[in-house]
Design an enzyme around this catalytic site. Structure first.
Site, PDB file in Angstrom:
ATOM      1  N   LYS A  51      17.006 -34.193 -24.316  1.00 46.86           N
ATOM      2  CA  LYS A  51      17.557 -34.342 -22.966  1.00 46.86           C
ATOM      3  C   LYS A  51      18.536 -33.206 -22.664  1.00 46.86           C
ATOM      4  CE  LYS A  51      21.026 -37.521 -24.852  1.00 46.86           C
ATOM      5  NZ  LYS A  51      21.341 -38.943 -25.080  1.00 46.86           N
ATOM      6  N   ARG A 150      25.372 -50.477 -21.630  1.00 45.34           N
ATOM      7  CA  ARG A 150      25.066 -49.270 -20.862  1.00 45.34           C
ATOM      8  C   ARG A 150      23.648 -49.334 -20.302  1.00 45.34           C
ATOM      9  NH1 ARG A 150      24.789 -43.214 -23.475  1.00 45.34           N
ATOM     10  NH2 ARG A 150      22.855 -44.070 -24.310  1.00 45.34           N
ATOM     11  N   TYR A 272      47.081 -16.945 -15.622  1.00 46.01           N
ATOM     12  CA  TYR A 272      47.447 -17.777 -14.469  1.00 46.01           C
ATOM     13  C   TYR A 272      48.683 -18.624 -14.758  1.00 46.01           C
ATOM     14  CZ  TYR A 272      43.223 -16.853 -11.754  1.00 46.01           C
ATOM     15  OH  TYR A 272      42.243 -16.257 -11.006  1.00 46.01           O
TER      16      TYR A 272
HETATM   17  C1  LIG Z   1      21.457 -39.129 -26.496  1.00 49.33           C
HETATM   18  C2  LIG Z   1      20.790 -40.252 -27.173  1.00 49.33           C
HETATM   19  C3  LIG Z   1      20.349 -40.154 -28.511  1.00 49.33           C
HETATM   20  C4  LIG Z   1      20.708 -38.987 -29.390  1.00 49.33           C
HETATM   21  O1  LIG Z   1      22.031 -39.154 -29.847  1.00 49.33           O
HETATM   22  P1  LIG Z   1      22.726 -38.152 -30.870  1.00 49.33           P
HETATM   23  O2  LIG Z   1      24.046 -38.757 -31.121  1.00 49.33           O
HETATM   24  O3  LIG Z   1      22.801 -36.832 -30.187  1.00 49.33           O
HETATM   25  O4  LIG Z   1      21.851 -38.089 -32.084  1.00 49.33           O
HETATM   26  C5  LIG Z   1      19.606 -41.186 -29.024  1.00 49.33           C
HETATM   27  N1  LIG Z   1      19.323 -42.282 -28.289  1.00 49.33           N
HETATM   28  C6  LIG Z   1      19.760 -42.442 -27.025  1.00 49.33           C
HETATM   29  C7  LIG Z   1      19.434 -43.683 -26.284  1.00 49.33           C
HETATM   30  C8  LIG Z   1      20.525 -41.450 -26.434  1.00 49.33           C
HETATM   31  O5  LIG Z   1      20.984 -41.619 -25.176  1.00 49.33           O
END
Ligand SMILES: *Cc1c(COP(=O)(O)O)cnc(C)c1O
Length: 377
Positions: A51, A150, A272
């Site tokens: 992703k 979630r 800044y």
């Molecule tokens: C992002 C995600 C993962 C991967 O998690 P990592 O901690 O990067 O290994 C696996 N499962 C779900 C549902 C996720 O949202």
């Protein structure tokens, strides 16, 4: 008129490709990380979570490289990511959409052979209705909420879903899954609580395989592996568990160009807001990356870059396009216009930068800017 002719070659060369930042992504290291996780979870298999453009590293390079290492299960978060990924992979690769489908996307999803992760009874009903309408068997994954609140079928919908599942045949459930909220903390009670809940749900859906472990979960032991693990960050060289031994090979390195150097007297304000005031005479270098390139503003006055092992502290605030670093520790003249310093590499890991920025490696990776020239090895 060729202006370059007037410049000595040494000065003209470093900018010849226009790059003031080089991001190197080591696809061989990525492959070795995948192989390592695969052997850790065997006989279960390892999927890859790709992703957010493979955590910012470029899904068009990362996904085919993982396919080449034997990966056949790819998870994305959003349907649009699945559509982009589909033509990059052979047909025996399955693509799963973690967030599920938005109403209206079902037909395209079915046509493209993408597998939705269904997160509620309602979503299951919609997918099932589409399958019936098309008179086809459509694949799906069921996700359950085991305590993260979630995504996933909530506990109160489980029985109704189990009952509906037993009476229809248009949707083929490939496996059931859930996600761990605290897998990076090996001794958190939440891991065990979620596993117990997952096993209870699996009993309600007999005969279905389980997919459970993210990167952290891979390191929690066999009980967490199910038939398919779902690592993301560990593939990309992030630490799967907080504070533990660093088990994965780094995949990303980042070098950034010096665009100016100067010596300032005691009392000079730097950056800044004049947030830093030189206590004594110091030498400074301005490097060509800032918060627009994914180096968070929270690194202001914290953290560092490196030059051949010498730590060069970030001085003053991080700007949009540049950061000023203290190079007093280096012999005068070591760095000049066109030199490159290490932001990520042998002396500074992703975790180091994330810690200094008060964030996690995931956020650093997914923010890496597109102004860097990317090199895939
Ligand atoms: C992002 C995600 C993962 C991967 O998690 P990592 O901690 O990067 O290994 C696996 N499962 C779900 C549902 C996720 O949202």
């Amino acid at each position: 008129m060729n202006v370059q002719l007037a410049l000595p070659a040494r000065e003209a060369a470093p900018f010849a490709d226009g790059a003031t930042g080089h991001l190197t992504i080591d696809l061989l290291a990525l492959g070795r990380n995948y192989t390592k996780i695969s052997s850790l979870v065997a006989p279960a298999r390892a999927a890859a979570v790709v992703k957010a453009d493979a955590y910012g590293l470029g899904v068009d390079h990362v996904a085919p490289a993982l396919y080449g290492k034997g990966c056949r299960h790819f998870f994305v978060a959003q349907f649009s990511e699945a559509l982009k990924l589909r033509p990059l992979l052979e047909h025996d690769a399955q693509i799963f959409v973690l967030n599920g489908l938005q109403p209206g996307d079902e037909m395209t999803c079915a046509d493209c052979g993408i597998v939705p992760v269904l997160n509620s009874l309602r979503q299951w009903q919609r997918w099932s209705a589409i399958a019936k309408y098309l008179n086809r068997t459509l694949p799906a994954v069921l996700q359950f909420d085991t305590g993260m609140s979630r995504l996933g079928v909530p506990p109160e919908e489980c029985s109704a879903l189990a009952a509906e599942l037993s009476t229809q045949s248009h949707v083929e459930i490939l496996f059931i899954m859930s996600h761990l909220a605290s897998a990076d903390e090996a001794d958190s009670d939440q891991n065990d609580d979620q596993l117990t809940e997952m096993n209870r749900i699996a009993d309600q859906f007999p005969g279905l395989d389980v997919c459970f472990a993210n990167s952290g979960g891979v390191f929690l032991g066999k009980r967490y592996h199910g038939v398919l693990a779902r690592p993301g960050i560990a593939l990309y060289g992030g630490a799967p568990t907080s504070g533990g031994r660093h088990l994965m090979e780094p995949v990303v390195s980042l070098e950034v160009a010096v665009v100016q150097t100067r010596t300032v007297p005691a009392g000079a304000k730097v950056g800044y807001g004049g947030a830093h005031v030189a206590e004594k005479e110091m030498r400074l270098a301005t490097i060509a990356a800032g918060y627009a390139d994914g180096l968070p503003r929270s690194l202001s006055g914290r953290g560092a870059v490196y030059y051949r092992g010498t730590r060069l502290p970030i001085t003053g605030r991080v700007s949009m396009d540049s950061i000023t670093v203290d190079i007093t520790a280096l012999p005068e003249g070591t760095l000049s216009l066109g030199s490159f310093v290490e932001v990520l590499g042998p002396h500074q890991s992703l975790e180091d930068v994330a810690r200094d920025a008060g964030t996690i490696s995931y956020e650093i990776l997914t923010s890496l800017g597109d102004r860097y020239v990317r090199h895939y090895r």
